[in-house]
Write a protein that holds these residues in place. Structure first.
Motif, PDB file in Angstrom:
ATOM      1  N   ARG A   1      -2.326 -10.825   0.048  1.00  0.00           N
ATOM      2  CA  ARG A   1      -3.987 -10.465  -0.237  1.00  0.00           C
ATOM      3  C   ARG A   1      -4.555 -11.955  -0.251  1.00  0.00           C
TER       4      ARG A   1
ATOM      5  N   LEU B   1     -11.957  -0.372   6.758  1.00  0.00           N
ATOM      6  CA  LEU B   1     -12.079  -1.662   7.017  1.00  0.00           C
ATOM      7  C   LEU B   1     -11.562  -2.175   8.226  1.00  0.00           C
TER       8      LEU B   1
ATOM      9  N   THR C   1      -6.494   1.022  -1.498  1.00  0.00           N
ATOM     10  CA  THR C   1      -5.917   2.343  -0.916  1.00  0.00           C
ATOM     11  C   THR C   1      -5.774   2.030   0.584  1.00  0.00           C
ATOM     12  N   TYR C   2      -5.060   2.847   1.283  1.00  0.00           N
ATOM     13  CA  TYR C   2      -4.794   2.958   2.717  1.00  0.00           C
ATOM     14  C   TYR C   2      -6.039   3.482   3.285  1.00  0.00           C
TER      15      TYR C   2
ATOM     16  N   ALA D   1      -8.361  -4.234  -0.348  1.00  0.00           N
ATOM     17  CA  ALA D   1      -8.598  -2.830  -0.176  1.00  0.00           C
ATOM     18  C   ALA D   1      -7.414  -2.233  -1.033  1.00  0.00           C
TER      19      ALA D   1
ATOM     20  N   VAL E   1      -9.222   3.068   2.416  1.00  0.00           N
ATOM     21  CA  VAL E   1     -10.257   1.996   2.566  1.00  0.00           C
ATOM     22  C   VAL E   1      -9.823   1.151   3.459  1.00  0.00           C
ATOM     23  N   PHE E   2      -8.422   0.555   3.607  1.00  0.00           N
ATOM     24  CA  PHE E   2      -7.917  -0.312   4.188  1.00  0.00           C
ATOM     25  C   PHE E   2      -8.157   0.020   5.788  1.00  0.00           C
TER      26      PHE E   2
ATOM     27  N   SER F   1     -15.943  -8.059   6.369  1.00  0.00           N
ATOM     28  CA  SER F   1     -14.859  -6.877   6.167  1.00  0.00           C
ATOM     29  C   SER F   1     -13.514  -7.595   6.146  1.00  0.00           C
ATOM     30  N   THR F   2     -13.203  -8.639   6.642  1.00  0.00           N
ATOM     31  CA  THR F   2     -11.816  -9.240   6.438  1.00  0.00           C
ATOM     32  C   THR F   2     -11.559  -9.731   4.830  1.00  0.00           C
TER      33      THR F   2
ATOM     34  N   LEU G   1     -13.133  -8.111   2.293  1.00  0.00           N
ATOM     35  CA  LEU G   1     -12.813  -6.714   1.523  1.00  0.00           C
ATOM     36  C   LEU G   1     -11.488  -6.299   1.934  1.00  0.00           C
ATOM     37  N   LEU G   2     -10.840  -6.533   3.282  1.00  0.00           N
ATOM     38  CA  LEU G   2      -9.982  -5.833   3.708  1.00  0.00           C
ATOM     39  C   LEU G   2      -8.659  -6.388   2.529  1.00  0.00           C
TER      40      LEU G   2
ATOM     41  N   LEU H   1       0.797  -1.187   0.003  1.00  0.00           N
ATOM     42  CA  LEU H   1       0.067   0.020  -0.093  1.00  0.00           C
ATOM     43  C   LEU H   1       0.755   1.295   0.104  1.00  0.00           C
TER      44      LEU H   1
END
Length: 418
Positions: A185, A127, A120-121, A118, A123-124, A111-112, A114-115, A63
């Motif tokens: 990821r 989440l 961008t930071y 992510a 969004v990270f 949420s995990t 989607l994390l 990131l």
């Protein structure tokens, strides 16, 4: 000296049973199922947090952020997890434990997943906060539910907490392999997928639970006057201070034991890692033992023994000693960190059945927030004064807890070990 008084317990059958003809064998199988499901939820949630910690450097590089920004995201997760404890207790009293546990698993799982995607930071970070909320919603309802279906609260809480420790042992190995083969990821996405069968198990096998106070408005549940009344009771207030202090020590130990073994005792990275594994193994194996002992000998008796072990362990870690004694010091430190079962059972014992959701959520929020300062404060002590002062302070804090327990026994001789 600290002999526990016998007291009448309710029948070990959940109020939400489906049939009045349920026999003991059927109940035993169901309560074992509930324990297994709660442990699976705890394990799945903790593996996610361990994964994020393990993958930190790869996430930072991917990131293009600094380690401080990654630390900020982790702080957001930890704080939201602590703040979620009270609402989870309030909502479980109002709607029942099962629905809260289901909601926690869904929120953490989604949420995990989607994390891991992510881009961008920003969004990270968002989440990570949501993961923190999800990971904070399940513990208080799970504990309240286990207290409903089990007679020996200490033993079952100790067994339940094993799953969190196992996540710390198993998680880094599996996640490290996946990360090496496929990248961070995929490794993080896999931990999110782990919660899918857990969600299915809770949905299929955990029966609907009867709320403690279904007709009481949420505003009444979380009234400041009610919360103040709960936390100001002498036994609950004292136990909250005790739990916050030991949680502070636990966070510091979790953070710095590998480093003190390397920098103060001169061990290699691999040797320090091996002793750190011994620490986790000790905590994992002895969690149910401390709970069982607290059911049979009394909460306070066991807490005193654990505090003495911690004073010895952290005190030894400040000395320049050979490997056998160093191993003993780590084991003693691990023994002391099995405090969760007797201390949390102490909370449950002091709460009325109708307020265990909100009450346990409230005190857990308070002591987790205090404990969260452990890494920061002790890190500063290491920087300014060195390892002897830093870990000597941990031993001193446990000593103060021991003094407080003794004073409580003197002031309230008939209620100190109920």
């Amino acid at each position: 000296m600290f002999r526990r008084k016998n007291r009448k317990r309710r029948l070990p059958i959940s109020r939400d049973r489906r049939s009045p003809s349920m026999n003991l064998s059927t109940h035993w199988r169901y309560r074992s199922t509930v324990l297994g499901l709660c442990m699976a939820v705890y394990f799945g949630s903790r593996v996610g947090q361990v994964t994020l910690s393990t993958l930190g450097s790869d996430i930072v590089a991917s990131l293009d952020i600094t380690m401080s920004l990654f630390g900020l995201a982790f702080t957001g997760l930890s704080l939201m997890s602590a703040f979620a404890q009270l609402p989870s207790g309030v909502l479980s009293d109002r709607y029942g434990e099962r629905i809260l546990i289901l909601g926690a698993v869904v929120l953490t799982c989604v949420s995990t997943l989607l994390l891991a995607l992510a881009p961008t930071y920003v969004v990270f970070l968002l989440l990570m906060v949501i993961v923190g909320i999800g990971s904070g919603l399940y513990y208080s309802p799970s504990t309240a539910l286990l207290d409903k279906v089990y007679n020996r609260t200490g033993q079952v809480i100790g067994t339940y907490r094993i799953s969190g420790q196992l996540a710390g042992v198993v998680g880094p190995v599996v996640v490290g392999t996946l990360n090496h083969q496929y990248g961070w990821r995929v490794a993080l996405f896999a931990t999110g997928l782990l919660l899918v069968p857990v969600l299915g198990g809770v949905w299929a096998f955990m029966r609907p639970t009867t709320p403690n106070n279904p007709d009481t408005p949420i505003r009444t549940h979380s009234s400041p006057y009610r919360l103040l009344d709960i936390v100001s009771r002498p036994r609950l207030a004292g136990t909250t201070v005790l739990a916050g202090t030991i949680q502070f020590v636990e966070v510091a130990a979790f953070t710095f034991i590998p480093t003190i073994l390397q920098q103060h005792h001169g061990l290699s990275t691999s040797a320090a890692g091996s002793l750190y594994a011994v620490y986790f193994a000790t905590v994992s194996v002895l969690q149910p033992v401390s709970g069982w002992l607290s059911d049979h000998l009394g909460r306070d008796s066991v807490v005193v023994i654990l505090l003495l072990a911690g004073i010895g362990g952290f005190g030894l870690l400040t000395r320049q000693i050979r490997l056998p004694m160093l191993t003993l010091a780590v084991v003693l430190a691990g023994v002391s960190m099995t405090w969760g079962a007797p201390v949390q059972s102490r909370f449950i014992d002091a709460l009325k059945e109708t307020e265990r959701g909100v009450g346990f959520g409230l005190v857990r929020t308070l002591y987790l927030l205090v404990g969260a300062l452990g890494g920061y404060v002790v890190g500063n002590l290491v920087t300014e004064a060195g390892w002897v002062v830093a870990f000597g302070t941990l031993a001193l804090l446990l000593g103060l807890c021991l003094v407080g327990m003794t004073a409580s026994r003197i002031v309230h001789p008939f209620t100190a070990d109920r």
